[in-house]
Design a protein around this motif. Structure first.
Motif, PDB file in Angstrom:
ATOM      1  N   LEU A   9       2.333  -0.485 -51.519  1.00 15.13           N
ATOM      2  CA  LEU A   9       0.952  -0.321 -51.040  1.00 15.13           C
ATOM      3  C   LEU A   9       0.401   1.073 -51.307  1.00 15.13           C
ATOM      4  N   LYS A  10       1.311   2.012 -51.569  1.00 15.35           N
ATOM      5  CA  LYS A  10       0.847   3.390 -51.827  1.00 15.35           C
ATOM      6  C   LYS A  10       0.161   3.518 -53.187  1.00 15.35           C
ATOM      7  N   GLY A  48       0.785 -14.880 -57.510  1.00 13.01           N
ATOM      8  CA  GLY A  48       0.231 -13.904 -56.572  1.00 13.01           C
ATOM      9  C   GLY A  48      -0.526 -12.853 -57.363  1.00 13.01           C
ATOM     10  N   HIS A  49      -1.160 -11.907 -56.664  1.00 13.23           N
ATOM     11  CA  HIS A  49      -1.825 -10.833 -57.405  1.00 13.23           C
ATOM     12  C   HIS A  49      -1.487  -9.465 -56.826  1.00 13.23           C
ATOM     13  N   ASP A 107      -3.864  -8.922 -48.616  1.00 14.29           N
ATOM     14  CA  ASP A 107      -4.492  -9.514 -49.808  1.00 14.29           C
ATOM     15  C   ASP A 107      -4.253  -8.616 -51.002  1.00 14.29           C
ATOM     16  N   ASP A 108      -3.193  -8.807 -51.808  1.00 14.08           N
ATOM     17  CA  ASP A 108      -2.229  -9.866 -51.612  1.00 14.08           C
ATOM     18  C   ASP A 108      -0.815  -9.309 -51.743  1.00 14.08           C
ATOM     19  N   LYS A 109      -0.705  -7.959 -51.761  1.00 16.52           N
ATOM     20  CA  LYS A 109       0.621  -7.408 -52.036  1.00 16.52           C
ATOM     21  C   LYS A 109       1.634  -7.851 -50.985  1.00 16.52           C
ATOM     22  N   PHE A 147      -1.719  -6.229 -42.139  1.00 17.44           N
ATOM     23  CA  PHE A 147      -0.903  -7.444 -42.214  1.00 17.44           C
ATOM     24  C   PHE A 147       0.165  -7.331 -41.141  1.00 17.44           C
ATOM     25  N   GLY A 148       0.235  -8.315 -40.269  1.00 21.42           N
ATOM     26  CA  GLY A 148       1.176  -8.267 -39.154  1.00 21.42           C
ATOM     27  C   GLY A 148       2.628  -8.256 -39.626  1.00 21.42           C
TER      28      GLY A 148
END
Ligand code: BES
Ligand code: MN
Ligand code: MN
Length: 462
Positions: free
Chosen positions: A23-24, A85-86, A125-127, A438-439
């Motif tokens: 996510l970084k 996925g994307h 969305d969506d990693k 995202f939980g």
């Protein structure tokens, strides 16, 4: 499969940290300033698939951003699951509304996520949802429980229309051959009530430009004597809905698949609180097409929305000016049987015809795609439902979503296979908004549920 719970418990910190690293990297596909990061993310996804146990992984170059393809073929006579996925994400703006920087993931507790949620652009969305599949594969490989073949196809242009993926799918039908496509890029009702998305809306996205005088003018010297493009554009846009909030474009509803009263009654059984819905958005009322309730308005009905509008002076203070041009970006969400290219044409024809003398209008189509519906009596749906029932303790409810993943209809056309949409996000996770999250519960539950889908899909395929 008894061990999947234990495996997730044992490795959860690592699972979370690996996602945080992914996510970084700011893989914003819409903005070329991030192009380097988008490519870097593809490399990171490739490495993660290799580590999780794919036998073969490659970066497939395309005219745009690359597609990461990976596979583990254990026996060609067994079924094959294709995971899509994307790895690209939406732009983070408006950045000032984030409570923590969008590409510096942090875990924070919320009312809905008491175990914490990862806040970062792309977390849901969506990693985050895509990475659940990588970790589920890791588990199945480590525990020797992968019951069939698996292929991964992770793209980097979903948020901008999947152009390169269409190009890739058309050229690689044999390579992508599968028995079912599995995607986690949608949501579910709540952490207590799982749901399976059985429909997606189609999309037509256009940009319009209204031009009046050949230069910006003094609004006193010329005001009232020439058409003001912003006034005209506002009026044109306002006329696209009537007093019942029906769309006024001739022919727009011609092919809309209407649901029977029985189907609508079935839909109404899904748990929904209008009070909570309004409260979550700080609204004193909802709004929409007459004759339909909120959950119908945002799933089985087509819509038209302005996504952005600009022109003239928007800086500090006041400037008296009539702008030469006004612009808007407009999306139309479509339902099954509406053809997005035909709708784009109908819009263009109608919108151009609305222009009064004194202005000229241009319509530029951006991208689009077909809607999708899937039956609930397929092996894939049943397998997904069995998996959810086992990990959540209650069966999943079929739900048609308002969002779009246009490539799903193309998969059906080109690869002749159905897609199962096992989403683990919540509507409150703020995808495309500031403070997307995202939980942790959702992330880990997803990793736990996915291997069960494989197990039941293979069992039911026998
Ligand atoms: N994952 C979303 C679509 C989605 C989200 C479907 C939640 C159902 C529930 C996807 O990344 C997305 O944002 N799609 C775009 C369309 C695309 C062509 C830009 C959308 O729906 O706006
Ligand atoms: Mn998505
Ligand atoms: Mn998206």
């Amino acid at each position: 499969m008894e061990n999947i719970k234990a495996y997730v418990q044992e490795h959860k910190d690592r699972f979370i940290n690996e996602l945080i690293e992914l996510l970084k990297i700011p893989s914003v596909s819409a903005d070329t300033a991030y192009s380097h990061d988008v490519f870097e993310t593809a490399d990171a996804v490739k490495a993660s698939l290799e580590k999780a146990g794919c036998d073969f992984v490659e970066i497939c170059d395309t005219p745009g951003y690359p597609i990461v393809y990976g596979e583990k073929i254990i026996d060609p006579t067994l079924p094959t699951v294709l995971v899509y996925g994307h790895y690209d994400v939406q732009p983070p703006d408006p950045i000032e509304l984030w409570t923590s920087p969008p590409f510096e993931p942090v875990i924070k507790k919320t009312e809905i996520h008491p175990d914490g949620a990862i806040f970062a652009r792309g977390s849901c969305d969506d990693k985050g949802q895509m990475y659940m599949h990588v970790k589920a594969l890791e588990y199945m490989v480590q525990s020797n429980t992968l019951p069939c073949n698996v292929k991964f196809m992770i793209e980097g242009e979903e948020e901008i229309g999947s152009k390169s993926l269409s190009w890739f799918v058309e050229r690689n039908q044999e390579k992508l051959k599968n028995d079912v496509i599995l995607i986690s890029d949608t949501g579910m009702i709540s952490n207590q009530q799982p749901s399976i998305t059985t429909g997606l809306r189609g999309l037509s996205y256009v940009e319009v430009e209204v031009t009046g005088p050949n230069r910006d003018l003094h609004s006193g010297l010329y005001g009232g004597a020439v058409a003001n493009p912003i006034n005209v554009l506002s009026k044109m846009i306002a006329s696209l809905h009537d007093e019942n909030n029906h769309i006024t474009i001739p022919g727009f509803y011609d092919n809309v698949a209407e649901l029977s009263l029985e189907e609508r009654a079935e839909m109404a059984k899904a748990p929904f609180s209008l009070e909570n819905y309004k409260k979550a958005l700080d609204l004193n009322d909802v709004y929409g097409e007459k004759g339909y309730v909120t959950n119908e308005r945002n799933s089985i009905r087509p819509t038209l929305d302005v996504n952005g509008i600009w022109g003239g002076y928007t800086g500090e203070g006041a400037k008296t000016v009539i702008a030469s041009k006004a612009f808007a970006k407009i999306s139309m969400r479509l339902v099954p049987n509406q053809d997005w290219e035909q709708i784009t044409e109908l819009f263009t024809k109608h919108f151009t015809s609305l222009a009064p003398a004194g202005v000229s209008v241009k319509v530029k189509p951006h991208h689009g795609g077909q809607g999708y519906v899937t039956p609930i009596d397929s092996i894939g749906y049943k397998a997904a439902n069995m998996a959810y029932t086992e990990t959540f303790g209650v069966p999943a409810i079929p739900v048609r979503s308002g969002g779009s993943i246009p490539i799903v209809a193309l998969f059906e056309k080109e690869l002749k296979s159905k897609t199962i949409l096992m989403g683990f996000g919540l509507d409150s996770d703020a995808i495309h908004s500031p403070n997307e999250h995202f939980g942790i519960f959702n992330y880990l539950k997803g990793i736990e549920t996915i291997p069960l889908f494989y197990k039941y899909f293979v069992e039911l395929s026998k």
